[in-house]
Design a protein around this motif. Structure first.
Motif, short mmCIF file in Angstrom:
data_model
loop_
_atom_site.label_atom_id
_atom_site.label_comp_id
_atom_site.label_asym_id
_atom_site.label_seq_id
_atom_site.Cartn_x
_atom_site.Cartn_y
_atom_site.Cartn_z
N ASP A 1 29.88 -4.88 6.30
CA ASP A 1 30.27 -3.86 7.27
C ASP A 1 29.51 -4.14 8.56
OD1 ASP A 1 31.58 -1.74 8.32
OD2 ASP A 1 30.54 -0.19 7.19
N SER A 2 29.78 -3.36 9.59
CA SER A 2 29.12 -3.55 10.88
C SER A 2 28.82 -2.20 11.50
CB SER A 2 30.00 -4.38 11.83
OG SER A 2 31.17 -3.65 12.17
N PHE A 3 27.90 -2.22 12.47
CA PHE A 3 27.62 -1.02 13.25
C PHE A 3 27.29 -1.44 14.68
CE2 PHE A 3 23.58 -2.31 11.36
CZ PHE A 3 22.70 -2.25 12.43
N HIS A 4 27.50 -0.52 15.61
CA HIS A 4 27.30 -0.79 17.03
C HIS A 4 25.86 -0.48 17.45
CE1 HIS A 4 31.56 -1.45 18.17
NE2 HIS A 4 31.80 -0.66 17.14
N THR A 5 25.42 -1.16 18.48
CA THR A 5 24.11 -0.89 19.07
C THR A 5 24.30 -0.50 20.53
OG1 THR A 5 23.75 -3.17 19.80
CG2 THR A 5 23.04 -2.60 17.58
N LYS B 1 27.26 -5.74 18.30
CA LYS B 1 27.68 -5.23 17.01
C LYS B 1 26.92 -6.03 15.95
CE LYS B 1 32.06 -4.49 16.49
NZ LYS B 1 33.50 -4.78 16.33
N ILE B 2 26.35 -5.36 14.95
CA ILE B 2 25.58 -6.03 13.91
C ILE B 2 26.43 -6.12 12.65
CG2 ILE B 2 23.39 -6.11 12.67
CD1 ILE B 2 23.05 -6.12 15.67
N GLN B 3 26.70 -7.35 12.21
CA GLN B 3 27.42 -7.58 10.96
C GLN B 3 26.41 -7.72 9.83
OE1 GLN B 3 30.66 -7.64 10.51
NE2 GLN B 3 31.71 -8.38 12.33
N VAL B 4 26.62 -6.99 8.74
CA VAL B 4 25.66 -6.93 7.64
C VAL B 4 26.36 -7.28 6.34
CG1 VAL B 4 23.99 -5.49 6.39
CG2 VAL B 4 24.35 -5.15 8.84
N ILE B 5 25.73 -8.15 5.54
CA ILE B 5 26.16 -8.44 4.17
C ILE B 5 25.02 -8.06 3.24
CG2 ILE B 5 26.87 -10.21 2.53
CD1 ILE B 5 28.03 -11.81 4.77
N MET B 6 25.32 -7.30 2.21
CA MET B 6 24.28 -6.88 1.28
C MET B 6 24.77 -7.00 -0.16
SD MET B 6 24.25 -2.70 1.33
CE MET B 6 23.32 -2.67 -0.20
#
Length: 550
Positions: free
Chosen positions: A143-147, A308-313
């Motif tokens: 998912d991603s979130f904005h900064t 935008k930060i893309q994150v994989i967990m």
């Protein structure tokens, strides 16, 4: 490479540290992780001559502590001096006061985001060796979130002026001789000229034109033969490169925001340049010369200017496998395969399933992950009735073998036109057929007849539509909430929601360090889930070594 050796622990240091209770995070982090890998991978950054530097493993722990508490460099300097828990974690004597705030900042610049990324994956590798993640039956969430980059919304005039000042001020600081020559040969008066309080539109347009003329004149001045000889003999190559970069930014801002005037216009004989209309400016335009990487994006009617930060967990262990800052206006799905491949190659592991939201559910991703043997669970983007209330494409039947489309009335068409940009085929029904259709008013209002778009990945979408109704898919979608919590931790608890620096390279450093912080906290929770507070019990007395007097 030999690093600076700190003073040996004294009896007073041992006595103080033995009285301190175990810290719920730092004491266990020192037991679980070995940070010595940083000494090896960062060795090429230092010279073997001159004073010995502090060990990179020590400074890496310092950066992790700083981001854990979300401190500035000056606040971190004070914290190290007065916090005994941090000193014990870093392995410093009680009396140590050696770290200056500039040391912390310069070390970040020296390492860069690539080495911090390497450190992040070294910590992940240690966690994998301990069996905390890496199962081939694992589910990966993305998912991603904005900064918020704190970029002011500038007009074209202020944006050009800002870019000019950055070129001129850098020259003033880095090359005084060339700056003095610039002052003699170029009139910089438009930079300081102010409009009257009640300026009319003609005065505003003329002032804008004079500023643009100055900007192009500045760029042309750097190309003069006498100036080029001095500029290219600049001894400091880094500052020379910075000047070239700022000139390039100025030129791009000019091309994106200005247009040449019409010299034959009798109403405007003196206006050489005018503003480019907003609708004609590129979507990827620069927002600031201070931060050329920031982009504007919108989410739920909220405007963001930043990244935008893309994150994989990992869903099984809540470990952040990868976090990458990308352009704010970049689509979520653009780098999905690239990010997944990066984790797989570094750790030689492949997930059983990947879960994402509908923004990632592109057809080419579904086809690629299917060939890789990875289950991909992502909702299909909602496709209901048209906004006009007409029949949607779902009402039509597509025959992939016969390459034909059947409408609700039973009419069949094979007339098609391929659209390379949309990656699909547009089927059209003859207008004569549509005119004879009794439900034509519910199907189309076009005089030319109804058209239906069929994607190249039609079969993948149909398979996804069937799979999303299964119990396996429902269980996978239930796990997606975990990454929302992780994004909240990264963004709000650890400060990634507000950018501290300009340029994406510097922001990427913070992203990598914060990724290490949240993984470290997760390691502590998994190893010691029941004792997260202080244990106020004096540990047994340490057996001190007996000193031999020679």
């Amino acid at each position: 490479m030999r690093y600076k050796q700190l003073d040996q622990m004294s009896f007073a240091d041992l006595e103080v540290y033995s009285v301190l209770p175990e810290h719920p995070v730092w004491s266990r982090a020192a037991e679980l992780l070995d940070f010595s890998f940083a000494d090896e991978i960062c060795a090429p950054l230092y010279s073997t001559r001159g004073p010995r530097p502090y060990a990179p493993s020590l400074k890496l722990k310092l950066h992790i502590v700083q981001r854990y508490y979300n401190l500035s460099d000056r606040e971190m300097e004070e914290r190290v001096i007065g916090d005994l828990f941090i000193k014990r974690f870093l392995g410093l004597p009680v009396s140590f006061i050696g770290f200056d705030h500039s040391t912390i900042g310069l070390d970040r610049e020296r390492m860069g985001s690539a080495l911090f990324d390497a450190c992040h994956h070294h910590i992940l590798a240690q966690a994998k060796q301990k069996g905390l993640w890496g199962d081939n039956e694992d589910v990966w969430l993305i998912d991603s979130f904005h900064t918020n980059g704190h970029i002011a919304r500038l007009s074209a005039y202020r944006l050009i002026k800002q870019a000019i000042l950055r070129v001129v001020n850098h020259l003033k600081r880095a090359h005084p001789a060339l700056y003095r020559q610039l002052g003699r040969e170029l009139d910089l008066q438009p930079l300081t000229q102010k409009l009257p309080a009640k300026a009319n539109p003609e005065d505003i347009a003329a002032s804008f034109s004079r500023l643009v003329v100055l900007a192009y004149g500045l760029l042309h001045w750097f190309e003069k033969e006498a100036v080029r000889a001095v500029f290219w003999s600049w001894k400091n190559r880094d500052r020379q490169l910075t000047s070239l970069e700022r000139q390039a930014i100025l030129f791009r801002i000019l091309t994106e925001n200005t247009l040449p005037g019409d010299p034959e216009d009798p109403n405007d004989p003196d206006r050489a340049y005018r503003k480019r209309p907003r609708k004609e400016r590129p979507a990827n335009q620069l927002l600031s010369s201070m931060d050329p990487d920031a982009r504007v994006s919108k989410k739920r009617s909220i405007t963001y200017r930043g990244d935008k930060i893309q994150v994989i967990m990992s869903a099984a262990n809540d470990m952040v496998l990868l976090a990458e800052p990308v352009a704010g206006n970049e689509t979520d799905a653009h780098r999905l395969q690239e990010l997944l491949k990066a984790v797989q190659q570094k750790h030689d592991v492949k997930p059983h399933s990947v879960v994402a939201d509908s923004a990632y559910g592109r057809g080419y991703h579904r086809r690629h992950l299917k060939t890789e043997g990875i289950t991909f669970a992502a909702p299909l983007q909602a496709v209901g009735d048209n906004s006009t209330g007409l029949y949607s494409n779902e009402k039509f039947t597509y025959d992939s073998k016969g390459e034909a489309v059947t409408c609700p009335a039973g009419q069949v068409t094979q007339k098609k036109n391929y659209n390379r940009h949309l990656e699909g085929t547009q089927y059209s029904f003859p207008k004569q057929v549509c005119h004879t259709y009794s439900l034509r008013e519910q199907c189309t209002t076009s005089v030319q007849g109804r058209t239906v778009f069929i994607s190249d990945y039609y079969n993948e979408f149909q398979e996804a539509k069937t799979f999303n109704k299964t119990e396996e898919a429902k269980k996978l979608f239930q796990k997606r909430n975990a990454i929302e919590r992780k994004n909240n931790e990264l963004k709000n608890h650890n400060g990634l929601g507000h950018a501290r620096t300009y340029t994406r390279e510097r922001r990427r450093v913070y992203v990598k360090v914060v990724s290490m912080v949240v993984n470290l906290k997760q390691l502590v929770k998994q190893r010691n889930p029941l004792t997260l507070g202080f244990v106020r019990k004096r540990p047994p007395c340490l057996v001190l070594p007996v000193l031999q007097v020679q």
